[in-house]
Design a protein around this motif. Structure first.
Motif, mmCIF file in Angstrom:
data_model
loop_
_atom_site.group_PDB
_atom_site.id
_atom_site.type_symbol
_atom_site.label_atom_id
_atom_site.label_comp_id
_atom_site.label_asym_id
_atom_site.label_seq_id
_atom_site.Cartn_x
_atom_site.Cartn_y
_atom_site.Cartn_z
ATOM 1 N N LYS A 136 0.986 -1.026 -0.380
ATOM 2 C CA LYS A 136 -0.612 -0.084 0.110
ATOM 3 C C LYS A 136 1.203 1.207 0.614
ATOM 4 O O LYS A 136 0.789 1.793 -0.719
ATOM 5 N N LEU A 137 1.663 1.274 0.759
ATOM 6 C CA LEU A 137 2.920 2.199 1.013
ATOM 7 C C LEU A 137 3.315 2.511 -0.187
ATOM 8 O O LEU A 137 3.440 4.095 -0.743
ATOM 9 N N ARG A 138 3.821 1.285 -0.845
ATOM 10 C CA ARG A 138 4.530 2.282 -2.011
ATOM 11 C C ARG A 138 3.658 2.817 -3.042
ATOM 12 O O ARG A 138 4.117 3.642 -3.565
ATOM 13 N N ALA B 25 10.629 7.016 8.623
ATOM 14 C CA ALA B 25 8.978 8.383 7.806
ATOM 15 C C ALA B 25 8.667 9.539 8.901
ATOM 16 O O ALA B 25 8.246 10.410 7.790
ATOM 17 N N GLY B 26 8.861 9.816 10.115
ATOM 18 C CA GLY B 26 9.471 11.496 10.215
ATOM 19 C C GLY B 26 9.953 12.119 9.602
ATOM 20 O O GLY B 26 9.535 13.066 9.292
ATOM 21 N N ARG B 27 10.684 11.601 9.577
ATOM 22 C CA ARG B 27 11.922 12.561 8.536
ATOM 23 C C ARG B 27 11.066 13.150 7.185
ATOM 24 O O ARG B 27 11.365 14.241 6.245
ATOM 25 N N MET B 28 10.508 11.951 6.638
ATOM 26 C CA MET B 28 9.523 12.362 5.509
ATOM 27 C C MET B 28 8.683 13.378 5.401
ATOM 28 O O MET B 28 8.623 14.484 4.564
ATOM 29 N N CYS B 29 7.573 13.410 6.202
ATOM 30 C CA CYS B 29 6.756 13.728 7.030
ATOM 31 C C CYS B 29 7.171 15.673 7.207
ATOM 32 O O CYS B 29 6.369 15.883 6.786
ATOM 33 N N ASP C 284 9.100 3.992 -1.534
ATOM 34 C CA ASP C 284 10.043 2.659 -2.047
ATOM 35 C C ASP C 284 10.762 2.346 -1.126
ATOM 36 O O ASP C 284 10.607 0.733 -0.410
ATOM 37 N N THR C 285 11.883 2.779 -0.246
ATOM 38 C CA THR C 285 12.500 3.023 0.545
ATOM 39 C C THR C 285 12.129 1.993 1.648
ATOM 40 O O THR C 285 12.345 1.602 2.600
ATOM 41 N N LEU C 286 11.069 3.320 2.242
ATOM 42 C CA LEU C 286 10.446 2.586 3.484
ATOM 43 C C LEU C 286 9.621 1.815 3.696
ATOM 44 O O LEU C 286 9.552 1.070 4.281
ATOM 45 N N ALA C 287 8.885 1.304 1.863
ATOM 46 C CA ALA C 287 8.605 0.205 1.672
ATOM 47 C C ALA C 287 9.612 -1.340 2.081
ATOM 48 O O ALA C 287 8.642 -2.413 2.355
ATOM 49 N N ASP C 288 10.315 -0.990 1.555
ATOM 50 C CA ASP C 288 11.248 -1.847 1.529
ATOM 51 C C ASP C 288 11.885 -2.402 3.019
ATOM 52 O O ASP C 288 11.922 -3.542 3.122
ATOM 53 N N ARG C 289 11.700 -1.347 4.442
ATOM 54 C CA ARG C 289 11.908 -1.825 4.600
ATOM 55 C C ARG C 289 10.850 -2.795 5.870
ATOM 56 O O ARG C 289 11.565 -3.240 6.384
ATOM 57 N N LEU C 290 9.514 -1.879 5.365
ATOM 58 C CA LEU C 290 8.169 -3.169 6.068
ATOM 59 C C LEU C 290 8.483 -4.357 5.338
ATOM 60 O O LEU C 290 8.985 -5.435 6.278
ATOM 61 N N VAL C 291 9.163 -4.454 4.326
ATOM 62 C CA VAL C 291 9.529 -5.656 3.384
ATOM 63 C C VAL C 291 10.115 -6.828 4.246
ATOM 64 O O VAL C 291 10.787 -7.888 5.015
ATOM 65 N N GLU C 292 11.597 -5.990 4.676
ATOM 66 C CA GLU C 292 12.842 -6.365 5.392
ATOM 67 C C GLU C 292 11.650 -7.124 7.151
ATOM 68 O O GLU C 292 12.104 -7.975 7.548
ATOM 69 N N LEU C 293 10.827 -5.854 7.603
ATOM 70 C CA LEU C 293 10.833 -6.058 8.795
ATOM 71 C C LEU C 293 9.580 -7.278 8.665
ATOM 72 O O LEU C 293 9.634 -8.255 9.598
ATOM 73 N N GLY C 294 8.763 -7.666 7.940
ATOM 74 C CA GLY C 294 7.380 -8.813 7.891
ATOM 75 C C GLY C 294 8.330 -10.027 7.275
ATOM 76 O O GLY C 294 8.066 -10.771 8.174
ATOM 77 N N LYS C 295 9.460 -10.470 6.665
ATOM 78 C CA LYS C 295 10.502 -10.818 6.818
ATOM 79 C C LYS C 295 11.333 -11.325 8.453
ATOM 80 O O LYS C 295 11.229 -12.948 8.275
#
Lengths: 338, 133
Positions: free
Chosen positions: A222-224, A297-301, A312-323
């Protein structure tokens, strides 16, 4: 007018309201459980991202199971008998509260933070699932142990009525609860082992893509698309809301990862399973990764993303967290069977 | 998170009333509760959320001043409610509440309904009838 009354209730500050209330109420009744232990036995840890359920117009991302369920699961596992009540009418609800207090029992209740004047203004949104304990009254005021605060406080009767009868999602309906039987010799070992197994199972086996560890890459997907779908400003607002869901009082997310790590550490000693200490460390690393995610994410806000930081880089972090979470909870599920 | 990494980014969101606690690892590798005054990402996110609320309140205020909405609309936004939530608080159908958000509908209200609204929105009836200039 009812008499003044103070029940000798020991207040201990907690990181979260529900687990804090469990720990404080249990200690009053002679069963010592720390907040992390209450969280672990109640299998509080979870993950879900539900774009179709909105609170204050914001899609819900949750890092824990549903409000109230930690208490239910904890009580069932430990053999605590709870009396739960809800009301239509405020006067009846306050009478019921007074009656239980008169028996010398502290009372847990569900409130809306919007109507708790003692909380800092910045936190007063319509969040209707905040747990507090009332342990006495003096004149027109009730004595309150709000687990997120460092000391006890008080609230005017009228304000308490309002907080107990807030409308919205969910209606608080004057809900209150108190233990009527607490086994002080409860078998915490069995309860902790069960809580652990259940958490692992919830995280790994819950069907539907938005629940459990796989809900994390689901959110990444979703984030992407945030910026494309919502435009720049709304994407930033949505991202800010994600951080709030993750960090804010009462719903705090990454905080739950650290609390679970603390539980794993306690469980390692309680169950004499040293391997759980390593898993506690793994959980700590996961919590730290969630913090990194919130930080970026806070910095992007704020609109000053460092070079290279995108949705996309934030989403990548989440994918990594999911793993990471999937791997950890699979391992916990396996080791729980042994 | 290590104990010394527990963030202390004070944006006065807690108004100095108390510190929250976080679970963090101490020098012996054991978890303990550590007080914190706040954390930047959370401060940013909360600040942003309040910005949105304040924008909506200001927009409602302007509409009232223009005569496009009743003062009820302003006080509703101020309480972060929408018509549906306000309706539940006062026990009036949302459809009617929406009519009261318009000047004609609001001006026709009787005293007892005004009192209901005032009570739900934490103001006096006199305050309910006006907005800050």
């Amino acid at each position: 007018m009812s008499k003044d009354l103070i029940i000798p209730f020991e207040h201990q500050q907690s990181a979260h309201c529900e687990t804090g209330v469990i720990s404080n109420l249990m200690r009053f009744h002679g069963l010592r459980v720390s907040e992390p232990m209450a969280f672990g036995i109640g299998s509080g840890l979870f993950y879900s991202h539900m774009p179709f359920i909105k609170m204050n117009g914001i899609p819900v991302t949750s890092y824990r199971i549903l409000p109230g369920h930690i208490f239910k699961r904890f009580s069932r596992s430990v053999g605590v008998e709870m009396r739960r009540m809800r009301f239509r009418d405020p006067a009846t609800a306050m009478d019921a509260l007074d009656r239980v207090l008169d028996q010398g029992l502290p009372v847990g209740m569900l409130t809306s933070v919007f109507y708790l004047p003692y909380l800092p203004k910045a936190f007063r949104f319509h969040f209707n699932a905040h747990n507090i304990v009332v342990f006495g009254r003096e004149g027109d005021e009730y004595l309150v142990s709000d687990p997120v605060m460092d000391a006890t406080t008080r609230i005017h009767r009228n304000a308490l009525v309002r907080a107990r009868f807030a409308k919205g999602m969910p209606n608080t309906s004057g809900r209150m609860y108190y233990p009527v039987r607490v086994p002080t010799d409860a078998d915490l070992r069995t309860a902790a082992a069960k809580g652990l197994r259940r958490t692992a199972r919830d995280m790994v086996n819950t069907p539907l893509p938005m629940f459990g560890a796989k809900g994390i890459p689901y959110l990444a997907g979703k984030l992407r698309n945030y910026e494309r779908r919502l435009g720049e400003r709304d994407a930033r607002l949505a991202l800010g809301n994600l951080i709030r869901m993750q960090e804010e009082i009462g719903t705090g997310g990454a905080g739950f990862r650290f609390m679970f790590a603390a539980f794993l550490q306690e469980a390692a000693a309680l169950l004499d399973r040293p391997s759980l200490r390593e898993q506690a460390q793994a959980m700590t690393r996961i919590g730290d990764q969630w913090r990194e995610f919130a930080f970026e994410a806070g910095r992007m806000c704020k609109g000053r993303a460092e070079a290279g930081s995108t949705y996309d880089t934030l989403a990548d972090r989440l994918v990594e967290l999911g793993k990471m979470e999937t791997a950890l909870f699979r391992e916990l599920a396996r080791s729980g069977k042994a | 998170m290590k104990k010394e990494e527990v963030p202390q980014d004070d944006a006065n969101l807690l108004e100095g009333k108390f510190k929250v606690v976080k679970y963090a690892v101490n020098e012996n590798g054991e978890y303990e509760k550590v007080p914190s005054v706040g954390w930047e990402p959370e401060n940013v996110a909360l600040g942003q959320a309040w910005e949105v609320v304040n924008e909506r309140v200001e927009e409602a205020r302007q509409q009232v001043l223009r005569g496009a909405a009743s003062s009820l609309a302003y006080h509703m936004e101020k309480n972060m409610m929408d018509a549906a939530l306000l309706a539940k608080h006062v026990g009036i159908p949302a459809r009617k509440v929406k009519r009261h958000l318009e000047p004609e509908g609001f001006n026709a209200l009787d005293q007892s309904t005004l009192e209901h609204y005032a009570e739900a929105l934490l103001v006096s009836v006199a305050e309910l009838k006006q907005v800050p200039r």
